[in-house]
Enzyme design. Structure first.
Site, PDB file in Angstrom:
ATOM      1  N   ASN A  25      27.030  -9.444  -4.156  1.00 35.42           N
ATOM      2  CA  ASN A  25      25.694  -8.862  -4.041  1.00 35.42           C
ATOM      3  C   ASN A  25      25.760  -7.429  -4.588  1.00 35.42           C
ATOM      4  OD1 ASN A  25      23.271  -7.771  -3.282  1.00 35.42           O
ATOM      5  ND2 ASN A  25      23.425  -8.347  -1.112  1.00 35.42           N
TER       6      ASN A  25
ATOM      7  N   ARG B  85      23.979 -12.760  -6.309  1.00 33.07           N
ATOM      8  CA  ARG B  85      22.600 -12.499  -5.911  1.00 33.07           C
ATOM      9  C   ARG B  85      21.931 -11.685  -7.018  1.00 33.07           C
ATOM     10  NH1 ARG B  85      20.253  -7.611  -2.635  1.00 33.07           N
ATOM     11  NH2 ARG B  85      18.122  -8.350  -2.368  1.00 33.07           N
TER      12      ARG B  85
ATOM     13  N   HIS C 172      13.292 -11.134  -1.166  1.00 36.22           N
ATOM     14  CA  HIS C 172      13.860 -11.698   0.070  1.00 36.22           C
ATOM     15  C   HIS C 172      13.754 -13.227   0.095  1.00 36.22           C
ATOM     16  CE1 HIS C 172      12.943  -7.717   2.411  1.00 36.22           C
ATOM     17  NE2 HIS C 172      14.179  -7.704   1.911  1.00 36.22           N
TER      18      HIS C 172
ATOM     19  N   ARG D 173       9.839   2.873   2.082  1.00 39.10           N
ATOM     20  CA  ARG D 173       8.775   2.489   1.143  1.00 39.10           C
ATOM     21  C   ARG D 173       7.425   2.499   1.845  1.00 39.10           C
ATOM     22  NH1 ARG D 173      12.055  -2.565  -0.217  1.00 39.10           N
ATOM     23  NH2 ARG D 173      13.543  -1.884  -1.786  1.00 39.10           N
TER      24      ARG D 173
ATOM     25  N   GLU E 207      22.024 -14.676   4.154  1.00 35.64           N
ATOM     26  CA  GLU E 207      21.755 -14.866   2.726  1.00 35.64           C
ATOM     27  C   GLU E 207      23.018 -15.297   1.975  1.00 35.64           C
ATOM     28  OE1 GLU E 207      19.755 -11.024   3.235  1.00 35.64           O
ATOM     29  OE2 GLU E 207      18.540 -11.605   1.519  1.00 35.64           O
TER      30      GLU E 207
END
Ligand code: ADP
Length: 389
Positions: A7, A83, A172, A231, A376
């Protein structure tokens, strides 16, 4: 099968070596501060952990170190899963990497320049250094490609949409897909319309109907949707133009402000970390209280729009750092949906912290509410197994 899951972020590279047959993590670690002075390398296997300071000039340098260490430790690797943040308009599923797939990852990279170029360079290195190993690309966006046009189309001129591929892609996706898989395994026929709530530093919601994504809150980029750690989430897009015109901000400054200096950090004034804000709220800090109220309010409001896009909901799952650990946020969120027949078992909700998949709704609830810790890496490894075998 032993799958190395990689990742690569903008300045980091996390990895896990997973045995998919035993569903066990054989080794894992993290390369941090890539491209900076004083990089950090952490690696653990069998309970042993080593951390040392090093310099990673780039992502190729980091993956070289990881592969060397893992193979020298005596582990075999059967395949590598990567990923990839952005699959753009090309990928509706994970893909076994060949020259064409790699070219497409680079073609869509302008949509996620901080990630895709680094991720592509890691794939290139793996293919050169270990040509016998299959590489599989797993995209954060591909799950959302099943969204209908009404959900993904932005109401902008056609030539702009076509030329720049402007639309909702979401993110996601691997986590939301995992939530669906586990909820379905556990609930079987009781699960058809799932609202998946991934609440972490980055947060998004996803409406999943019988395994198909109906809508999600992130957009062209992960900036859209919920208020997050740093964010701002959804705001009037004219704010961008207004700040540039009246505030004299440059494009880069607005980009940095909205991605790195907004959200929980900006409202609490102390931190982007929910634990710090919780501590502040417990001491009565008004800004921290507002930050939490806003986080829960926006999540509730956007969840209602996700539920509307499925014309109902029978299952809600919570995951990621906040969703898995902060029972107060889950309680506040679920109380907003009592009108929908959502009833949480207060004790089960408090007890679910860090304890694997748990049902937290009360027996008389019309909607099953669960905490399902996301995985994940395991989801990526399953895709690798499916495509590389
Ligand atoms: P990322 O998007 O970086 O993967 P995570 O899923 O790790 O983020 O979530 C990070 C967020 O989860 C942070 O805001 C952190 O404060 C919060 N978090 C982690 N552990 C807890 C906890 N025990 N209680 C409340 N919040 C937590």
């Amino acid at each position: 099968m032993n799958v190395l899951v990689v990742n690569a972020g903008s300045s980091s590279l996390k990895y896990q070596l997973l045995d998919t047959d035993a569903h066990a993590i054989l080794a894992k670690g993290n390369c941090e501060r890539i491209g900076m002075d004083r990089g950090l390398f952490g690696h653990s296997e069998g309970g042993e952990k080593v951390v040392d300071e090093t310099i990673f000039t780039d992502h190729r340098c980091a993956i070289r170190r990881v592969l060397k260490l893992v193979t020298e430790a005596g582990f075999s690797i059967d395949a590598i899963g990567h990923r990839i943040v952005q699959g753009g308009w090309h990928f509706t599923d994970s893909a076994l990497v060949d020259d064409e797939v790699l070219a497409k990852i680079l073609e869509v990279a302008p949509l996620a320049p901080l990630h895709n170029y680094a991720e592509a360079s890691v794939i290139e290195f793996c293919r050169e250094a270990y040509p016998e190993l299959p590489n599989v690309a797993v995209f954060d966006t591909s799950f959302h490609m099943s969204m209908p046009a009404v959900a993904y189309t932005y109401a902008l001129p056609k030539d702009v949409r076509d030329t720049y591929h402007v639309r909702k892609y979401g993110a996601h996706g691997t986590s939301h897909r995992y939530e669906w898989m586990r909820a379905k395994e556990i609930l079987g026929d009781r699960c058809h319309r799932l609202l998946s709530c991934h609440l972490g530093n980055g947060s998004s919601l996803c409406a999943i109907e019988d395994g198909v994504c109906r809508d999600t809150t992130m957009g062209l980029t992960p900036l859209d949707g919920l208020m997050m750690g740093t964010r701002c989430g959804s705001i009037d897009p004219a704010t961008v133009c207004y700040l540039q015109r009246e505030g004299g901000y440059t494009f880069d400054e607005v980009d940095e402000m909205m991605n790195k200096k907004s959200g929980l950090l900006a409202i609490s004034g102390i931190s982007s970390d929910a634990r710090d804000i919780r501590a502040g709220a417990d001491e009565g800090n008004e800004d921290c209280l507002l930050a939490f109220d806003m986080f829960a309010y926006k999540a509730m409001q956007q969840a209602a729009s996700m539920i509307a896009s499925m014309a109902g909901v029978d299952t809600i799952t919570f995951t990621a750092g906040i969703g898995e650990n902060d029972w107060t946020i889950r309680q506040a969120f679920c109380q907003c949906f009592e009108w929908l027949g959502v009833r949480v078992d207060a004790e089960a909700n408090k007890a679910a912290v860090g304890a694997g998949p748990q049902v937290i709704s009360a027996p008389d609830s019309d909607v099953t509410v669960m905490v399902i810790p996301t995985d994940e890496e395991y989801m990526i490894a399953l895709d690798v197994e499916r495509l590389a075998k």
